[in-house]
Design an enzyme around this catalytic site. Structure first.
Site, PDB file in Angstrom:
ATOM      1  N   ASN A  41      13.214  -1.625  12.828  1.00 17.75           N
ATOM      2  CA  ASN A  41      12.929  -1.301  11.437  1.00 17.75           C
ATOM      3  C   ASN A  41      11.524  -0.720  11.330  1.00 17.75           C
ATOM      4  O   ASN A  41      11.267   0.312  11.969  1.00 17.75           O
ATOM      5  CB  ASN A  41      13.222  -2.449  10.471  1.00 17.75           C
ATOM      6  CG  ASN A  41      12.607  -3.779  10.794  1.00 17.75           C
ATOM      7  OD1 ASN A  41      13.106  -4.506  11.640  1.00 17.75           O
ATOM      8  ND2 ASN A  41      11.542  -4.145  10.103  1.00 17.75           N
ATOM      9  N   ASP A  42      10.608  -1.293  10.569  1.00 18.40           N
ATOM     10  CA  ASP A  42       9.365  -0.620  10.186  1.00 18.40           C
ATOM     11  C   ASP A  42       8.634   0.044  11.351  1.00 18.40           C
ATOM     12  O   ASP A  42       8.446  -0.570  12.415  1.00 18.40           O
ATOM     13  CB  ASP A  42       8.388  -1.625   9.580  1.00 18.40           C
ATOM     14  CG  ASP A  42       8.971  -2.408   8.433  1.00 18.40           C
ATOM     15  OD1 ASP A  42      10.151  -2.228   8.108  1.00 18.40           O
ATOM     16  OD2 ASP A  42       8.228  -3.233   7.863  1.00 18.40           O
ATOM     17  N   ARG A  48       1.196 -10.176   4.395  1.00 19.68           N
ATOM     18  CA  ARG A  48       1.604  -9.530   5.644  1.00 19.68           C
ATOM     19  C   ARG A  48       1.299  -8.026   5.619  1.00 19.68           C
ATOM     20  O   ARG A  48       0.842  -7.481   4.655  1.00 19.68           O
ATOM     21  CB  ARG A  48       3.097  -9.736   5.888  1.00 19.68           C
ATOM     22  CG  ARG A  48       4.021  -9.245   4.805  1.00 19.68           C
ATOM     23  CD  ARG A  48       5.457  -9.663   5.099  1.00 19.68           C
ATOM     24  NE  ARG A  48       6.403  -9.263   4.062  1.00 19.68           N
ATOM     25  CZ  ARG A  48       6.697  -9.993   2.994  1.00 19.68           C
ATOM     26  NH1 ARG A  48       6.093 -11.153   2.807  1.00 19.68           N
ATOM     27  NH2 ARG A  48       7.581  -9.565   2.103  1.00 19.68           N
ATOM     28  N   TRP A  53      17.812  -3.441  17.810  1.00 19.04           N
ATOM     29  CA  TRP A  53      17.525  -3.159  16.404  1.00 19.04           C
ATOM     30  C   TRP A  53      16.105  -2.649  16.235  1.00 19.04           C
ATOM     31  O   TRP A  53      15.188  -3.060  16.954  1.00 19.04           O
ATOM     32  CB  TRP A  53      17.697  -4.437  15.599  1.00 19.04           C
ATOM     33  CG  TRP A  53      17.107  -4.416  14.221  1.00 19.04           C
ATOM     34  CD1 TRP A  53      15.803  -4.641  13.882  1.00 19.04           C
ATOM     35  CD2 TRP A  53      17.799  -4.133  12.999  1.00 19.04           C
ATOM     36  NE1 TRP A  53      15.634  -4.532  12.524  1.00 19.04           N
ATOM     37  CE2 TRP A  53      16.854  -4.210  11.946  1.00 19.04           C
ATOM     38  CE3 TRP A  53      19.119  -3.833  12.687  1.00 19.04           C
ATOM     39  CZ2 TRP A  53      17.182  -4.001  10.624  1.00 19.04           C
ATOM     40  CZ3 TRP A  53      19.451  -3.625  11.356  1.00 19.04           C
ATOM     41  CH2 TRP A  53      18.488  -3.710  10.346  1.00 19.04           C
ATOM     42  N   GLU A  66       5.091  -5.143  -0.112  1.00 20.82           N
ATOM     43  CA  GLU A  66       5.061  -4.963   1.342  1.00 20.82           C
ATOM     44  C   GLU A  66       4.421  -3.635   1.778  1.00 20.82           C
ATOM     45  O   GLU A  66       4.182  -2.731   1.003  1.00 20.82           O
ATOM     46  CB  GLU A  66       6.471  -5.056   1.947  1.00 20.82           C
ATOM     47  CG  GLU A  66       7.193  -6.352   1.689  1.00 20.82           C
ATOM     48  CD  GLU A  66       8.529  -6.422   2.422  1.00 20.82           C
ATOM     49  OE1 GLU A  66       8.778  -7.469   3.035  1.00 20.82           O
ATOM     50  OE2 GLU A  66       9.314  -5.449   2.379  1.00 20.82           O
TER      51      GLU A  66
END
Length: 745
Positions: free
Chosen positions: A305-306, A432, A303, A480
């Protein structure tokens, strides 16, 4: 007393849990708890909780009948009822307490699932009012399952004493619930046991068999009995394997490591399927998979993501990314790493940052410390420094989110975590995603950090280690993944503005003096649709290049049957331009994308209430395989039409089974139902469209509007040419179609 014999009931379990029962417990001739001498405490089959006392609002008025609204499917419980504190979602809390009973057997067995928050989502045994045993559910991270599994307490030392059981839900965040069923006393232990296997490391990789849907287990890597690494994995418990995840073990070459699995269905059998190799699994088919994006980055396995840590150094672009190397679902967040000389042809390197005692590795950024302000430099190479969130809430035991750093002195090939981590302690909420840049006028480093809700803050540092807060930035309209950078307006170096960017693409335009960001315009929306998120720009792009280049996570794509999941956008250039409404942000694909073309076709036409095919390219059936790849420029002109004709009411293009349409009256463009406001520019609409095997990216009127869409092409979809169309009138059209090459060839 509430002891009673269990009535026979049906197993309600997923397929992999069946293996758990047959292998871990030797198979049941009867329902657990009905054996000779077993004493049932509760099976939660009644309409209410009977003599149990419920506090708060998490448990409802009585046992749940399986899955509750908004919850993933619950499995593994027995009969029809269970304790399920997901009542009205994870935000509810409460406690469920049994009446007093006497401990008369060696073990208390129970089924448990749900959240793994210590002391917050748990089942406790109280003796004389004191907690003597406690067990949490298995889940802390996204991507877990709601399956219940057996666990047990050894309670022989308390035999003859009075006790109570309490089931606790005191957590309001993710996995803030607990599932319990079938609590009973027995002289037989019904619980999964740990399993382990030693490996003498002589090769580069260990390949771990993964089967999606199997029970997730924690797998630890031990060296001489000392903890090295830990992750969750859906270890296949049969010969039915979806793919092999790769554990890089070359760092331990010549040594013996132990892989220890906690509560493993099937005992040691799944560990016996692990194989050592110097090659990637299924190497001949790498990057040739049916749904592999051909000019968008996707990870070799697992996987993503960002995008994280994006920087340029000595001829290489570095792309780090949120990575779960052991599953195609979110979890085990680490930093994957790839390098490229053109931002299109990527070489994936070993994962750079792995979870540690401070947590899994959430998003962040990277810089080249050209002046060695950090003091990390050893040798001639400039230190590369990355900043990341230590996501302690996703590890055991749970600790708060903090900000940490790591550095490299060998061009990013190996990384050392700073011994003084965290460099910024927990501030509030889920703080974060640190984004760091150099501010030359004050000669300081500046960090943009997300705090909570829609709130961000800026910090400054002289040495990348010691940080102080300098200002707050609020009301961005999103959360975020901040970014902050300076751009020239209309290319004028004497007129520059700062852009502050949030996770979903909302941005502010303003000024910055090294201490305070002053909002002047915004927030504005830069993109539409749900398949583009957490974009970040490269740091340290050479001055002679001068571009501000961004990559986003193309969120939400799914790739069934593939050993990888999710992809990145194409790199795109950001500019500030003056429009009728004021200064706005534009984005367009980098020029290097055009260089992928292996040929082009162009043409023009006047369309009037008709459809016209563009080019000769079908979208299925070619053997290269290059299904769906195109780079298309279109310019529609509603003004330059034959005298006497009226402009079309709507017009557009259809490709990959997706329809892009502009509505003249509504001043609106849409892609597959995703709508965005857009004014024509002098009666013209220009579109740049990039399609890959599972995605389409649209840039309208120079990129003032951007829409990204992920999809999975249907197997039975017939060959489809690209079609342009107009409705209710006439529009003039010019087009150029290019066919990109695969970056994996």
């Amino acid at each position: 007393m509430i002891f009673k014999m269990l009535k026979p009931s049906l197993f309600v379990v997923v397929a992999c849990s069946l293996v758990l029962f047959s292998l871990a417990a030797g198979g049941f001739a009867q329902t657990p708890g009905t054996g000779q001498g077993d004493i049932l405490i509760a099976d939660f089959e009644g309409e209410d909780y009977g003599d149990w006392t419920a506090e708060g609002d998490a448990f409802g008025k009585g046992p749940a009948r399986g899955t509750l609204p908004g919850q993933m499917p619950v499995s593994g419980f027995l009969g029809q009822g269970l304790v399920n504190s997901f009542f009205n979602g994870d935000g509810t809390t409460g406690k469920l307490t049994s009446p007093q009973f006497k401990i008369e057997r060696k073990y208390i067995n129970f089924l448990i699932g749900g959240g793994g928050h210590t002391d917050l989502t748990c089942i406790n045994l109280l003796v004389d009012g004191k907690k003597v045993r406690s067990t949490t559910g298995p889940n802390l991270q996204g991507g877990g399952t709601e399956a219940l599994d057996w666990d047990a307490w050894e309670v022989g030392e308390f035999r003859g004493q009075e006790a109570r059981i309490e089931i606790v839900d005191a957590e309001k965040g993710g996995w803030g619930h607990i599932n319990i069923d079938q609590i009973y006393q027995s002289d037989s232990k019904l619980a999964l046991d740990d399993a382990a296997r030693d490996f003498k490391i002589e090769k580069q990789f260990l390949h771990l068999p993964v089967k999606k849907g199997c029970r997730k287990v924690w797998l630890q890597v031990l060296l001489d009995g000392k903890f090295q690494q830990e992750f969750e994995i859906e270890l296949a418990d049969s010969n039915d394997v979806d793919f092999f995840a790769t554990l890089e073990v070359e760092r331990w070459k010549g040594k013996t490591i132990t892989l220890k699995a906690e509560r493993l269905p099937g005992g040691e059998k799944p560990l016996e399927k692990i194989v050592a190799s110097d090659n990637y699994s299924d190497e001949p088919n790498l990057y040739k998979e049916k749904l592999r994006p051909q000019f968008h980055f996707s990870p070799l396995r697992g996987w993503t993501n960002d995008p994280n840590g994006m920087m340029y150094y000595d001829g290489e672009y570095h792309l780090f990314f949120q990575h779960n190397p052991f599953s195609v679902d979110w979890g085990n967040m680490s930093w994957g790493h790839a390098v490229s000389k053109d931002m299109l042809h990527w070489k994936e390197l070993p994962d750079a940052l792995l979870p540690d005692k401070l947590g899994t590795i959430f998003s962040g950024s990277g810089v080249v410390d050209k002046n060695n302000t950090s003091g990390f430099q050893i040798g001639k190479e400039k230190p590369l420094v990355v900043f990341y969130t230590s996501a302690g809430a996703c590890v055991r035991p749970r600790v708060p989110y903090t900000q940490s750093i790591a550095y490299s002195n060998d061009r990013g090939r190996t990384w050392t975590k700073y011994e003084g981590n965290p460099v910024i302690p927990h501030i509030e909420g889920g703080n974060r995603d640190p984004k760091v840049f150099w501010y030359e006028p004050s000669k300081v480093w500046v960090m943009a950090l997300y705090l909570d809700r829609e709130d961000y803050a800026l910090f400054s540092s002289k040495n990348l280690k010691n940080w102080e807060k300098i200002c707050d930035i609020t009301k961005l309209g999103c959360s975020e993944c901040p970014d902050m950078f300076e751009l020239a307006v209309d290319g004028d170096p004497n007129n520059k503005k700062w852009v502050f960017w949030g996770g979903d693409g909302n941005y502010l335009i303003g000024s910055f003096d090294g201490k305070t960001f002053q909002k002047e315009l915004g927030p504005f929306r830069s993109k539409y649709g749900g398949n583009d998120y957490a974009a970040q720009t490269f740091s340290d792009i050479p001055e002679k290049d001068g571009r501000r280049i961004q990559i986003a996570w193309m969120q939400g794509g799914e790739y069934p049957g593939m050993p990888f999941n999710q992809q990145m956008s194409v790199p795109r250039v950001l500019t500030l331009r003056t429009t009728k409404s004021g200064v706005r942000l534009f984005m367009e694909p980098i020029e290097e994308v055009r260089g992928l073309s292996k040929g082009s076709v162009e043409g023009d036409a006047v369309q009037s209430g008709s459809e016209s095919n563009i080019g000769l390219i079908g979208f299925k059936g070619d053997t290269i395989p290059m299904v769906g790849l195109c780079d298309l420029d279109l310019e529609f002109d509603t003004a330059a039409i034959p005298v006497g004709d009226r402009p079309a009411e709507s017009f557009g293009v259809q490709l990959c089974g997706r329809r892009i349409e502009y509505n003249l009256a509504k001043k609106e463009i849409s892609l597959d139902g995703i709508k965005a406001p857009l004014e024509l520019d002098g009666g013209k609409l220009s579109l740049r469209i990039l399609t890959d095997r599972t995605s389409i990216e649209l840039f309208a009127n120079g990129g003032i509007v951007q829409i990204a869409k992920c999809f999975v092409p249907a197997d039975d979809q017939p060959d489809q040419p690209i079609k342009t169309f107009s409705n209710g009138g006439t529009v003039e059209l010019q087009w150029e179609l290019r066919m990109p090459r695969s970056v994996w060839k």
